[in-house]
Design an enzyme around this catalytic site. Structure first.
Site, short mmCIF file in Angstrom:
data_model
loop_
_atom_site.label_atom_id
_atom_site.label_comp_id
_atom_site.label_asym_id
_atom_site.label_seq_id
_atom_site.Cartn_x
_atom_site.Cartn_y
_atom_site.Cartn_z
N SER A 147 1.54 0.25 4.26
CA SER A 147 0.00 0.22 2.96
C SER A 147 -0.21 -1.18 2.97
CB SER A 147 0.56 0.63 1.94
OG SER A 147 -1.15 1.01 1.30
N GLU A 392 -5.60 8.05 -7.67
CA GLU A 392 -5.52 7.55 -8.60
C GLU A 392 -5.27 5.58 -8.85
OE1 GLU A 392 -2.05 7.57 -5.88
OE2 GLU A 392 -2.52 6.43 -4.42
#
Length: 563
Positions: A147, A392
């Site tokens: 990520s 989120e």
């Protein structure tokens, strides 16, 4: 939170990762399975680590990939496996290693044409596209990415046939089997030379880019963006979607400028993040300094992290929009402009996301589905359409297609960026303007995350808190309404604690990679109230995880409210 003097500045040359040494360490380092930090460990987003720390080496990838092959066989997953990687330096060798194992095990592998980098949501999209209408020959995928982590890190994630991140049962099985293989010094791992794997009859090329880009008009109203002639800017941050944006502009006729298409595994073009690390985080004002500085050149601009599953929105007047603000604007817009969605479709949020989402969801008359941190908790709801939106606080979200069917079951940074353009084109207001209306109606919350040191034992204690262990009755002068160790939406353990009062709350969770715990806090009564919440939160947590914890049988203790 101490801000590094390098934050927001280009990194000095001496700070850049030595890529040849990093890759050499990948091939030469031998992890010790008796050392926990050198074992395979799946967190919320797969196995991550660095070859410099013996936590992400060739042995790890050989073991994990063989474990995935064994898992596929045990579940009769016989369709193709879509294999993608991002632009981190360790992703290319890890992809080569994985292919050698997959080919040796006879797995049909779909590699990107031209060895193109492949965003995380594109892998999910490919899996779901292949599996639509099928009950056998189902596909799955591997995404090689850490990520937005620093350049010295690598990451390896498995997506089963549902297209989303694997759940705890699946990752637990793969993790255990991979560590068994490490213990056995890779006995049982099948492997062929890379050249043989590339030319195996089971290895195929797949045009991920065209399939995804052509389908975008079914999740975002590209026509209204095109007709509004909004001038858009995008910074791929040197990530996996670097070549996607120009194709998106061309295919859908958008006035979109890619501000940089540079790919550099040292990420030396990035401005340094708050803590002195190079981190491709589109929610950080320090990492996003380049695009923020260009905000006046565009009607709207945006960026995505390295694997393009997170995003950041930059507006002319407000600069970088906090992730929670973006989530709120997207939710409010989507549920009023998607007439084909089910009237019962709910809003999904993680336990640490803003309470403003709760208030907006109630205003919309929709159900709130609140879950622990981790996108895997949203997968089933996105698949069956019972969740219209899932998001989120760390700038990751996804939503259904225009017709109410599933788009992806993993976070998609690209679609929310284009959605910001859609809502601006349709309403005449950018997401920051839309959010300000919520503040006028519900108040102006302030939100922050702080980190505190914790030993491994204390982290374990925090993750396993039980009802009755806390005796506080107030938070920052307000009566505590609820204390949670399980998420209200699905009853799953949150791996920590959430405490909620009328005008503020905090949640505390141990870090999966560092000896710290994280406190997320929000107040609807301003900064001073927020800091009081944070101070009391640290006291509450430290008392709970103290080695000499008092008995939980105190009659004044209030029970944790678990669903």
């Amino acid at each position: 939170m101490k801000i590094s003097p390098l934050a927001g500045k280009l990194p000095p040359l001496g700070m850049l990762v030595n890529v040849p040494r990093l890759v050499t360490a990948y091939y030469t380092g031998l992890p010790d399975p008796k050392v926990p930090a050198q074992c395979v460990a799946f967190g919320t987003s797969g196995h991550r680590g660095s070859s410099f720390k013996l936590s992400f080496n060739e042995w790890h990838i050989l073991a994990i990939t063989q474990a995935i092959c064994l898992y596929r066989k045990s579940k009769n997953i016989a369709g193709p496996l879509f294999l993608g990687m991002d632009t981190h330096a360790l992703s290319v060798p890890a992809c080569a290693t994985a292919l050698e194992v997959l080919a040796a095990n006879g797995v049909e592998v779909m590699l990107a044409e031209g060895d193109e980098y492949t965003p995380t949501p594109v892998i999910s999209h490919a899996i779901l596209t292949h599996n639509r209408g099928r009950s056998t020959g189902l596909a799955d995928g591997i995404v090689i990415t850490p990520s937005h982590n620093p350049p010295h890190d690598g990451g390896f994630k498995y997506n089963p046939p549902n297209g989303g991140p694997a759940d705890n049962v699946v990752t637990g099985w793969i993790q255990a089997k991979a560590n068994e293989l490490l213990e056995a010094r890779l006995a049982g791992v099948k492997r062929v030379p890379h050249e043989q794997a590339l030319h195996a009859t089971t290895t195929h090329r797949h045009d991920f880019l065209t399939a995804y880009v052509n389908d975008l008009g079914n999740v975002v109203d590209m026509d209204i963006i095109r007709s509004a002639k909004i001038h858009l800017g995008v910074d791929p941050l040197g990530g996996a979607g670097v070549h996607y944006w120009a194709r998106i502009a061309e295919r859908h006729g958008l006035d979109l400028t890619v501000v940089s298409d540079l790919v550099d595994p040292t990420f030396g073009f990035m401005t340094v993040d708050w803590d002195g690390q190079i981190r491709m985080d589109p929610s950080s004002v320090y990492a996003m300094k380049r695009l923020i500085g260009m905000k006046d050149q565009y009607d709207l601009s945006f960026a995505c992290d390295t694997d393009h599953d997170r995003h950041g929105i930059v507006t002319k007047n407000d600069g970088l929009l906090p992730p929670n603000h973006d989530l709120c604007a997207a939710i409010f817009y989507l549920f009023q402009n998607r007439p084909r969605w089910s009237k019962s479709a709910a809003v999904g949020k993680t336990i640490v996301s803003s309470q403003m989402i709760d208030r907006i969801t109630a205003k919309l008359g929709r159900k709130l589905f609140e879950v622990p941190v981790g996108f895997k908790w949203f997968v089933d709801g996105l698949l069956d359409g019972s969740l219209g939106f899932a998001g989120e606080e760390s700038a990751g979200s996804v939503f259904l297609r225009l017709d109410g069917s599933v788009w992806t079951t993993d976070k998609d940074g690209i679609a929310p960026c284009l959605l910001a353009a859609e809502m601006t084109a349709r309403t005449g207001y950018d997401p920051a303007n839309i959010y300000r209306a919520f503040e006028r109606e519900f108040g102006e919350p302030v939100y922050e995350r702080v980190d505190s040191p914790a030993s491994p034992e204390q982290k374990t204690c925090l993750a396993n808190l039980l009802p009755g262990q806390l005796r506080q009755t107030e938070l920052a002068g307000e009566t505590i309404r609820t204390m949670l160790t399980r998420a209200p939406g699905n009853g799953a353990p949150i791996g920590g604690l959430k405490v909620v009062a009328e005008n503020g709350w905090f949640a505390a969770r141990p870090s999966g990679t560092e000896n710290i715990y994280k406190i997320y806090a929000e107040s609807f009564q301003g900064g001073d109230h927020l800091h009081r919440i944070e101070e009391e939160a640290q006291t509450i947590v430290n008392d709970a995880i103290a080695p000499a914890a008092e008995s939980t049988s105190d009659p004044k203790a209030i029970p944790l409210t678990d669903p």
